[in-house]
Design a protein around this motif. Structure first.
Motif, PDB file in Angstrom:
ATOM      1  N   THR A  50      -2.499  -9.405  -0.779  1.00  0.00           N
ATOM      2  CA  THR A  50      -2.621  -7.994  -0.403  1.00  0.00           C
ATOM      3  C   THR A  50      -1.466  -7.540   0.496  1.00  0.00           C
ATOM      4  N   ARG A  55       3.467  -4.134   1.360  1.00  0.00           N
ATOM      5  CA  ARG A  55       4.932  -4.147   1.360  1.00  0.00           C
ATOM      6  C   ARG A  55       5.497  -3.223   0.274  1.00  0.00           C
ATOM      7  N   ARG A 124      -4.576   2.631   3.916  1.00  0.00           N
ATOM      8  CA  ARG A 124      -5.441   1.458   3.796  1.00  0.00           C
ATOM      9  C   ARG A 124      -6.594   1.743   2.831  1.00  0.00           C
ATOM     10  N   ARG A 145      -5.481  -9.587   5.805  1.00  0.00           N
ATOM     11  CA  ARG A 145      -5.931  -9.526   7.197  1.00  0.00           C
ATOM     12  C   ARG A 145      -7.360  -8.989   7.310  1.00  0.00           C
ATOM     13  N   ASP A 146      -7.740  -8.137   6.338  1.00  0.00           N
ATOM     14  CA  ASP A 146      -9.047  -7.470   6.420  1.00  0.00           C
ATOM     15  C   ASP A 146      -9.899  -7.762   5.193  1.00  0.00           C
ATOM     16  N   ARG A 195       3.987  -9.978  15.996  1.00  0.00           N
ATOM     17  CA  ARG A 195       3.220  -9.716  14.767  1.00  0.00           C
ATOM     18  C   ARG A 195       1.732  -9.906  15.012  1.00  0.00           C
TER      19      ARG A 195
HETATM   20  O1   DC Z   1       0.935 -11.049   4.885  1.00  0.00           O
HETATM   21  P1   DC Z   1       2.219 -10.213   4.967  1.00  0.00           P
HETATM   22  O2   DC Z   1       3.151 -10.639   6.079  1.00  0.00           O
HETATM   23  O3   DC Z   1       2.947 -10.112   3.666  1.00  0.00           O
HETATM   24  O4   DC Z   1       1.718  -8.739   5.329  1.00  0.00           O
HETATM   25  C1   DC Z   1       2.612  -7.675   5.425  1.00  0.00           C
HETATM   26  C2   DC Z   1       2.073  -6.641   6.402  1.00  0.00           C
HETATM   27  O5   DC Z   1       0.927  -5.995   5.891  1.00  0.00           O
HETATM   28  C3   DC Z   1       1.731  -7.157   7.793  1.00  0.00           C
HETATM   29  O6   DC Z   1       2.280  -6.224   8.727  1.00  0.00           O
HETATM   30  C4   DC Z   1       0.227  -7.116   7.854  1.00  0.00           C
HETATM   31  C5   DC Z   1      -0.144  -6.066   6.814  1.00  0.00           C
HETATM   32  N1   DC Z   1      -1.359  -6.369   6.075  1.00  0.00           N
HETATM   33  C6   DC Z   1      -2.500  -5.653   6.385  1.00  0.00           C
HETATM   34  O7   DC Z   1      -2.455  -4.822   7.295  1.00  0.00           O
HETATM   35  N2   DC Z   1      -3.641  -5.876   5.681  1.00  0.00           N
HETATM   36  C7   DC Z   1      -3.668  -6.793   4.699  1.00  0.00           C
HETATM   37  N3   DC Z   1      -4.801  -6.993   4.019  1.00  0.00           N
HETATM   38  C8   DC Z   1      -2.515  -7.535   4.375  1.00  0.00           C
HETATM   39  C9   DC Z   1      -1.368  -7.301   5.102  1.00  0.00           C
END
Ligand code: DC
Length: 244
Positions: A50, A55, A124, A145-146, A195
């Motif tokens: 995700t 990105r 989102r 993340r979520d 981060r």
């Molecule tokens: O996992 P990553 O580093 O490729 O994630 C890129 C960005 O997206 C990072 O700033 C966190 C965000 N992200 C998010 O807010 N929710 C998600 N489900 C996945 C990534």
């Protein structure tokens, strides 16, 4: 039993009837992508990254000169584009309006932009909807993340994958060095700390460990050990579902 399928190519893994949804959250540098990709491959499931979707939207916003601090315009952009994703044997590919962006998702400019874009609720909401529909049929390993908290709170297997920040920084530093990037270890550590802060402080979709997520700590473990731990949790879930 008819309709049953082999859950994994690993020996001793149960024959199950379900196609699980495996949700994996955790901070940057915990090895989520590699672990999720490997687990998906072993289970014959689809791998869904995700972060790559956020990105792709960030890169599109930058290309179209949409201000990264304008939630309404960004939300409108997110709703108006056509995003296509595909797990190509572990390579997660993303297209926006027919144009493939996969190779540019980790450019430094996109790295910066995505942290800002991911803060906005309208963006989102669009991605959460797409992610839920991708997981509808099950048989997916989705990382982000979520995912355990917002996208798939009822996933059959929920994992919070983490690790000591210094070890995460060391791993990332080694990866960068292997790619020929010259950077000090301290810089990588500082970037990861920032981060982590951004992930924890975001108002919407922040990184949280939900109470029923299994904590998998990667500190001092090999990737194979982490993958085996997650496969075991999947196997246990399959058995529990089978016996119900
Ligand atoms: O996992 P990553 O580093 O490729 O994630 C890129 C960005 O997206 C990072 O700033 C966190 C965000 N992200 C998010 O807010 N929710 C998600 N489900 C996945 C990534």
């Amino acid at each position: 039993m008819e309709g049953d399928r082999c859950l994994s190519k690993e020996p001793n893994i149960v024959m199950g009837k379900g196609r699980l949804r495996v949700a994996i959250d955790g901070p940057a540098g915990a090895g989520k992508s590699t672990v999720a990709r490997t687990v998906a491959k072993k289970l014959g499931y689809t791998y869904l990254d995700t972060g790559a979707m956020y990105r792709a939207l960030a890169l599109t916003a930058v290309t179209r000169r949409i201000p990264l601090d304008d939630p309404l315009l960004l939300g409108e952009m997110a709703r108006s584009i056509q995003m296509t994703v595909r797990d190509d044997n572990g390579l997660f590919r993303v297209w926006v309006d027919g144009q493939e962006l996969t190779g540019r998702l980790r450019d430094p400019g996109t790295d910066k932009a995505v942290k800002l874009l991911a803060m906005h609720r309208p963006v989102r909401e669009v991605l959460v909807d797409i992610q839920r529909s991708l997981a509808k049929e099950g048989g997916v390993v989705m990382e982000g993340r979520d995912i355990t908290s917002v996208v798939l709170p009822d996933a059959e297997v929920k994992i919070f994958l983490t690790g000591d920040v210094r070890e995460r920084a060391r791993r990332r530093w080694q990866e960068l060095r292997a790619k020929g990037v010259k950077i000090h270890w301290e810089e990588v550590l500082e970037e990861l700390i920032q981060r982590d802060r951004k992930d924890l402080e975001r108002e919407w979709g922040k990184l949280v460990r939900v109470p029923d997520a299994h904590l998998v700590d990667t500190t001092g473990k090999t990737q194979d050990e982490v993958v085996a731990e997650i496969l075991k949790l999947c196997e246990e879930k399959e058995i529990a579902l089978h016996n119900r």
